[in-house]
Design a protein around this motif. Structure first.
Motif, PDB file in Angstrom:
ATOM      1  N   TYR A 137     -15.881  -3.540   8.402  1.00 32.82           N
ATOM      2  CA  TYR A 137     -15.750  -3.129   9.714  1.00 32.82           C
ATOM      3  C   TYR A 137     -17.171  -2.864  10.571  1.00 32.82           C
ATOM      4  O   TYR A 137     -17.004  -3.058  11.979  1.00 32.82           O
ATOM      5  CB  TYR A 137     -15.408  -1.493   9.448  1.00 32.82           C
ATOM      6  N   PHE A 190     -14.832  -1.156   2.099  1.00 37.99           N
ATOM      7  CA  PHE A 190     -13.940  -0.555   3.253  1.00 37.99           C
ATOM      8  C   PHE A 190     -14.902  -0.245   4.344  1.00 37.99           C
ATOM      9  O   PHE A 190     -14.421   0.319   5.375  1.00 37.99           O
ATOM     10  CB  PHE A 190     -13.139   0.650   2.896  1.00 37.99           C
ATOM     11  N   GLY A 214      -7.143  -5.179   6.304  1.00 38.78           N
ATOM     12  CA  GLY A 214      -7.012  -3.724   6.491  1.00 38.78           C
ATOM     13  C   GLY A 214      -5.858  -3.172   6.044  1.00 38.78           C
ATOM     14  O   GLY A 214      -5.770  -2.006   5.263  1.00 38.78           O
ATOM     15  N   GLN A 244      -5.758  -2.098   2.251  1.00 40.31           N
ATOM     16  CA  GLN A 244      -6.755  -1.010   1.620  1.00 40.31           C
ATOM     17  C   GLN A 244      -6.274   0.117   0.863  1.00 40.31           C
ATOM     18  O   GLN A 244      -6.721   0.375  -0.203  1.00 40.31           O
ATOM     19  CB  GLN A 244      -7.381  -0.517   3.042  1.00 40.31           C
ATOM     20  N   LEU A 302     -15.440   1.350  -3.398  1.00 45.31           N
ATOM     21  CA  LEU A 302     -14.965   1.778  -1.999  1.00 45.31           C
ATOM     22  C   LEU A 302     -15.745   1.527  -0.947  1.00 45.31           C
ATOM     23  O   LEU A 302     -15.127   1.013   0.131  1.00 45.31           O
ATOM     24  CB  LEU A 302     -14.045   3.029  -2.301  1.00 45.31           C
ATOM     25  N   LEU A 350     -12.244   8.009   4.635  1.00 39.60           N
ATOM     26  CA  LEU A 350     -13.228   7.329   4.035  1.00 39.60           C
ATOM     27  C   LEU A 350     -14.670   7.668   3.969  1.00 39.60           C
ATOM     28  O   LEU A 350     -15.205   7.750   3.216  1.00 39.60           O
ATOM     29  CB  LEU A 350     -12.992   5.889   4.693  1.00 39.60           C
ATOM     30  N   VAL A 390      -7.318   1.282  -2.938  1.00 41.14           N
ATOM     31  CA  VAL A 390      -7.832   2.476  -3.102  1.00 41.14           C
ATOM     32  C   VAL A 390      -6.968   3.268  -4.274  1.00 41.14           C
ATOM     33  O   VAL A 390      -7.595   3.879  -4.966  1.00 41.14           O
ATOM     34  CB  VAL A 390      -7.457   3.505  -1.830  1.00 41.14           C
ATOM     35  N   SER A 432       0.911  -1.086   0.050  1.00 38.07           N
ATOM     36  CA  SER A 432       0.204  -0.093  -0.099  1.00 38.07           C
ATOM     37  C   SER A 432       0.926   1.052  -0.059  1.00 38.07           C
ATOM     38  O   SER A 432       0.615   2.333  -0.596  1.00 38.07           O
ATOM     39  CB  SER A 432      -0.870   0.002   1.357  1.00 38.07           C
ATOM     40  N   PHE A 477      -3.974   7.191   4.450  1.00 36.06           N
ATOM     41  CA  PHE A 477      -3.465   5.712   4.375  1.00 36.06           C
ATOM     42  C   PHE A 477      -1.975   5.429   4.498  1.00 36.06           C
ATOM     43  O   PHE A 477      -1.371   4.562   5.085  1.00 36.06           O
ATOM     44  CB  PHE A 477      -3.830   4.984   3.118  1.00 36.06           C
ATOM     45  N   ASN A 491      -7.798   8.100   8.827  1.00 33.05           N
ATOM     46  CA  ASN A 491      -8.000   7.301   7.850  1.00 33.05           C
ATOM     47  C   ASN A 491      -9.568   6.884   7.510  1.00 33.05           C
ATOM     48  O   ASN A 491     -10.362   6.890   6.555  1.00 33.05           O
ATOM     49  CB  ASN A 491      -7.222   6.125   7.995  1.00 33.05           C
TER      50      ASN A 491
END
Length: 407
Positions: free
Chosen positions: A305, A301, A328, A331, A297, A183, A335, A103, A135, A179
């Motif tokens: 959760y 994400f 996670g 992610q 997205l 989002l 993205v 990432s 991120f 973060n």
């Protein structure tokens, strides 16, 4: 590996002194006293079942501390296969290390691309860039936290808990919380874009920035002050006080829930707009293009959760580790792919710049070989290309005017 109380400090006392046995900090005791403590919190994560851990004891004798009874393996481990348990945690750590590294590289590349091309500078991409930064900070904070907490396994955990260690945990929680909020802002931005026909994006962007970076700052500051005054234990990596922990967890859960509501609202609005007979082909394709990345997205994400959003911290610890650390960690990579590498606007701009660079380079080399006088006079390939482009367009227009009477 867990942190240990700062209350375990060097003390001069008759009998047995303080002792660190690499798992538990034993407080000083008088001769003849039996000290009983709960199993280290490390075993709460290592246990396969959500069972209450046992207790271990030591006697303080004239010769010093006795051997521990019962042994840690008997009182604290419910998994008979210790090698399997250790392999599990090693695998999880390797998984999220690879995920955050991937990432970090992909997000840094995406940031360079969006910053490099001026035509990509708009409110939408500015929001994407802030999400990328959140991120990146999250990945960096994880590596820093691991380095500070787990690097020196033989250190005296009983009494070594510096301000630096606590500062790392504050930074870590701030990055994670930022973060989540960015989002949430991605979903909020798309929802606002679909609901309001005309709205001042630049003015809205200021509010987005205030929410994305300001709210986490306020929440983490309050949390740090409360920890300092009411729960100043260890390196602040354990959250024994549920009330204080909800200062951070509460806003995060709220952002996840609101994101889910926005997601449902966005789907309803898009279905209505796309099914409307008044929507033309160009407008329909615009809605599809706007929704493609963000609609992927938000569920990707947000939904997973919600599985552990309201569950206690000590429930389903193994599954929580896989979701929050394993999945996670990737992610940021997803993205970057959705918002940069697969973005048609970004791809078109990169192709345009590549073609321009290739043509300029070709004409520069060609003119240098064919017309040394032009090359030495300071006329570059870009200038010649513009001259040739203008000349070719003028010739094309004159030819069309000459052919028009004939047709």
């Amino acid at each position: 590996m867990k942190s240990f109380p700062v209350s375990c400090v060097r003390q001069e006392a008759g009998g047995c002194p303080w002792m660190w046995d690499n798992l538990t900090c034993w407080q000083p005791a008088d001769v003849g006293k039996v000290v009983t403590v709960s199993c280290p919190e490390l075993f709460e994560v290592m246990s396969l079942e959500d069972e209450e851990l046992g207790k271990v004891s030591r006697n303080c004798t004239e010769d010093g501390w006795s051997d521990i009874f019962p042994h840690y393996a008997d009182a604290c481990l419910f998994d008979d296969n210790g090698t399997k348990t250790e392999l599990y945690f090693v695998s999880v750590k390797a998984l999220y290390t690879v995920g955050y590294s991937t990432s970090l590289v992909s997000l840094t590349t995406a940031m360079v691309i969006l910053c490099r091309f001026r035509k990509l500078h708009c409110t939408r991409n500015f929001i994407h860039m802030n999400l990328f930064v959140s991120f990146i900070l999250r990945a960096i904070s994880v590596f820093i936290k691991d380095g500070v907490l787990y690097a020196e396994e033989e250190s005296s955990h009983c009494f070594t808990h510096t301000v630096q260690c606590k500062g790392v945990m504050v930074f870590f929680h701030y990055c994670v919380m930022s973060n989540y909020f960015w989002l949430f802002i991605e979903g909020l931005y798309l929802f606002t874009l679909l609901v309001e026909t005309f709205f001042p994006e630049r003015r809205y962007f200021y509010w987005y920035t205030l929410i994305g970076w300001g709210m986490p700052t306020a929440c983490v500051t309050v949390w740090a002050v409360l920890r300092l005054h009411f729960d100043d234990i260890g390196c602040w990596d354990m959250n024994d006080s549920a009330a204080i922990w909800w200062v951070i967890k509460g806003p995060v859960v709220a952002s996840i829930m609101i994101n889910m509501v926005l997601f449902i609202g966005i789907i309803i609005i898009l279905v209505q707009k796309l099914q409307s007979p008044d929507v033309g082909g160009n407008e329909s394709s615009m809605y599809l293009r706007l929704a493609r990345s963000t609609l992927l997205l938000i569920p990707l994400f947000g939904i997973h959760y919600t599985v552990f959003a309201f569950s206690p911290e000590n429930v389903s610890k193994r599954e929580r580790l896989v979701f929050e650390l394993g999945l996670g960690s990737f992610q940021g990579f997803v993205v970057a792919v959705l918002y940069c590498f697969l973005n048609g606007e970004v791809q078109s701009e990169i192709k345009r710049k590549w073609r321009s660079w290739t043509v300029n380079r070709y004409f520069a080399v060609d003119l240098k070989h064919r017309h040394p006088s032009l090359a030495s006079s300071g006329v570059n390939g870009g200038t010649q290309l513009s001259i040739l482009s203008k000349s070719s367009s003028q010739i094309r227009m004159s030819s069309l005017q000459a052919e028009s009477p004939a047709t």
